[in-house]
Design a protein around this motif. Structure first.
Motif, PDB file in Angstrom:
ATOM      1  N   LEU A  37      18.480 -15.152  21.651  1.00 44.54           N
ATOM      2  CA  LEU A  37      17.222 -15.425  20.952  1.00 44.54           C
ATOM      3  C   LEU A  37      16.518 -16.583  21.665  1.00 44.54           C
ATOM      4  N   ALA A  38      16.731 -16.679  22.973  1.00 44.13           N
ATOM      5  CA  ALA A  38      16.123 -17.768  23.757  1.00 44.13           C
ATOM      6  C   ALA A  38      14.816 -17.302  24.383  1.00 44.13           C
ATOM      7  N   GLN A  39      14.900 -16.689  25.550  1.00 41.76           N
ATOM      8  CA  GLN A  39      13.675 -16.286  26.268  1.00 41.76           C
ATOM      9  C   GLN A  39      12.955 -15.186  25.488  1.00 41.76           C
ATOM     10  N   GLY A  40      11.627 -15.309  25.421  1.00 39.51           N
ATOM     11  CA  GLY A  40      10.853 -14.372  24.605  1.00 39.51           C
ATOM     12  C   GLY A  40      10.586 -13.047  25.292  1.00 39.51           C
ATOM     13  N   PHE A  41      11.538 -12.133  25.203  1.00 38.41           N
ATOM     14  CA  PHE A  41      11.267 -10.768  25.686  1.00 38.41           C
ATOM     15  C   PHE A  41      11.969  -9.776  24.766  1.00 38.41           C
ATOM     16  N   SER A 102       0.654 -13.464  33.206  1.00 41.43           N
ATOM     17  CA  SER A 102      -0.171 -14.618  32.847  1.00 41.43           C
ATOM     18  C   SER A 102       0.394 -15.888  33.476  1.00 41.43           C
ATOM     19  N   THR A 103       1.674 -15.855  33.843  1.00 43.65           N
ATOM     20  CA  THR A 103       2.275 -17.011  34.523  1.00 43.65           C
ATOM     21  C   THR A 103       1.507 -17.312  35.805  1.00 43.65           C
ATOM     22  N   GLU A 104       1.268 -16.278  36.600  1.00 50.42           N
ATOM     23  CA  GLU A 104       0.517 -16.503  37.837  1.00 50.42           C
ATOM     24  C   GLU A 104      -0.953 -16.794  37.537  1.00 50.42           C
ATOM     25  N   SER A 237       2.439  -8.159  28.962  1.00 47.33           N
ATOM     26  CA  SER A 237       3.850  -8.431  28.653  1.00 47.33           C
ATOM     27  C   SER A 237       4.215  -8.326  27.179  1.00 47.33           C
ATOM     28  N   LYS A 238       3.506  -9.085  26.348  1.00 46.69           N
ATOM     29  CA  LYS A 238       3.924  -9.179  24.940  1.00 46.69           C
ATOM     30  C   LYS A 238       3.364  -8.018  24.134  1.00 46.69           C
ATOM     31  N   THR A 239       2.114  -7.646  24.394  1.00 52.26           N
ATOM     32  CA  THR A 239       1.475  -6.597  23.588  1.00 52.26           C
ATOM     33  C   THR A 239       2.168  -5.252  23.793  1.00 52.26           C
TER      34      THR A 239
END
Ligand code: GLN
Length: 408
Positions: A37-41, A102-104, A237-239
């Motif tokens: 439950l750490a990195q959001g993926f 979005s990171t880049e 990514s998230k959507t």
């Protein structure tokens, strides 16, 4: 060669870099078998139609470089999406740039717009990438604190953060890690100060569809006076639950887009071609797809929030958006969040992100950890069971622990 010899090869601008704590936790969770439950993926499937579109794109030979700022079809699809959804008019030829996530988009935007010694205002706690992003630019972060449990900020503190060196403000809305959704009045104040001080806003709006309890999303760019001074950053990514695809975008007035496009070109050339093709299809999905996202995540938020509330020692703060829950872990009596996160992973079998990774001064986040809930129901149920068991075990060795939770 001596160690000091090797240090010679390390650039000044990466001197403060450490491994991302968020991504390190994923690595450790994989190695130890902890529920991550750490990195959001997400650990659930991406929409079948979106995956099919990517597969078909490979077969249709969308396998070579694309125009560096994105395929014309995707830029048109992005512009169409923002027009339908928010009434924003963007020129796909000059104002839409497709990046590798979005990171880049964020780091390319900062590199293209800030100079050594200029200030970038950031609300704290903040997504950890903004640290290295600003170091790469040689910019200084000016922090404005969001105060738990409601994550409001002092308007005067924000006013004081603006000065003659301020070049930009980063706004993540809905906010990672807190889940805060900025109110219209807060956005208006940010917009007013940006205009008064001739400052650029870089708005990371990647969680735009993940909202709870009646919250709505307003792009900062849509506020009066902000169209020309906002860079809007977002991604698939998230959507669409495809964090590994690396399809993001930045939207901005032509002069700003022009500078960012050059940085993007020399950094990465283009986002993966077949995934861009799939994004065209994804952005055209029925309105119902986007509307369903919040309901889908609300059930998961409630499941994890209730599990934390029922596990003595955790004091979770209910988020209004995004897919993270911050929890106060002071009652467990650990020295700091890192020691707690390590113990929870080793003894409890659950990975979280230590709160200090979202603060400049690690003491400020030493009582907090972040859990993400973009997971299958069965993953969250297993995490809930482990959290309760861990809390109960710890509770036996500690005196009365508070059972507390907060909503925002
Ligand atoms: N935004 C996600 C998080 O905060 C992960 C992003 C990443 O690791 N690239 O966990």
């Amino acid at each position: 060669m001596s160690t000091s010899g090797r240090a010679r090869f390390r650039s000044e601008r990466t001197r403060n870099f450490t491994e991302s704590v968020i991504r390190e936790m994923t690595r450790l969770a994989l190695a130890s078998g902890a529920v991550n439950l750490a990195q959001g993926f997400p650990d659930f499937a991406a929409p079948a139609a979106v995956k099919d579109a990517a597969k078909a794109a490979i077969d249709a030979e969308h396998n070579q470089y694309t125009i560096t700022w994105g395929t014309p079809a995707l830029r048109r699809a992005i512009a169409g999406y923002y027009h339908r959804r928010y009434g924003l008019m963007l020129d796909p030829e000059r104002e839409v740039t497709v990046c590798c996530g979005s990171t880049e988009a964020m780091v390319a935007s900062l590199l293209a717009t800030t100079n050594l010694g200029e200030d970038v205002i950031v609300f704290e706690p903040y997504y950890e990438n903004y640290g290295p992003d600003t170091w790469l630019c040689g910019a200084e972060r000016r922090l404005v604190r969001l105060e738990a449990p409601h994550w409001g900020f002092d308007p005067d503190a924000l006013r004081r953060a603006f000065n003659s060196r301020t070049k930009a403000i980063i706004l993540t809305n809905p906010h990672n890690p807190t889940g805060k959704v900025f109110t219209r009045a807060e956005l208006e104040l940010i917009a007013e100060l940006c205009q008064e001080h001739d400052v650029l806003a870089i708005a990371d709006e990647i969680y735009e569809h993940i909202l709870y309890d009646g919250a709505t999303h307003t792009p900062l760019m849509s506020l009066p006076g902000m169209r020309e001074r906002t860079i809007l950053v977002n991604s698939m990514s998230k959507t669409f639950s495809v964090t590994g695809w690396r399809v993001g975008w930045m939207l901005a007035a032509p002069d700003l887009s022009d500078s960012v496009r050059k940085v993007h070109d020399f950094l990465t050339v283009n986002s993966p071609a077949p995934m861009q093709q799939a994004a065209v299809m994804a952005l055209g999905l029925d309105q119902a797809f986007f509307a369903d996202l919040s309901g889908h995540y609300r059930a998961r938020r409630d499941l994890l929030f209730d599990a934390l509330s029922a596990s003595p020692g955790f004091a979770p703060i209910r988020p209004a958006g995004a897919y993270y829950i911050m929890a106060d872990i002071s009652a467990f009596g650990f020295n700091d969040d890192v020691a707690f996160a390590r113990d929870l992973m080793e003894q409890g079998g659950v990975a979280c992100v230590p709160g200090s990774s979202f603060f400049e001064n690690s003491r400020d986040g030493a009582h907090l950890v972040r859990f993400c809930f973009c997971k299958k129901e069965e993953t969250l149920n297993e995490a809930a069971r482990r959290l309760r068991e861990y809390a109960t075990q710890k509770g036996q060795s500690l005196a009365a622990l508070p059972l507390a939770s907060t909503s925002i």
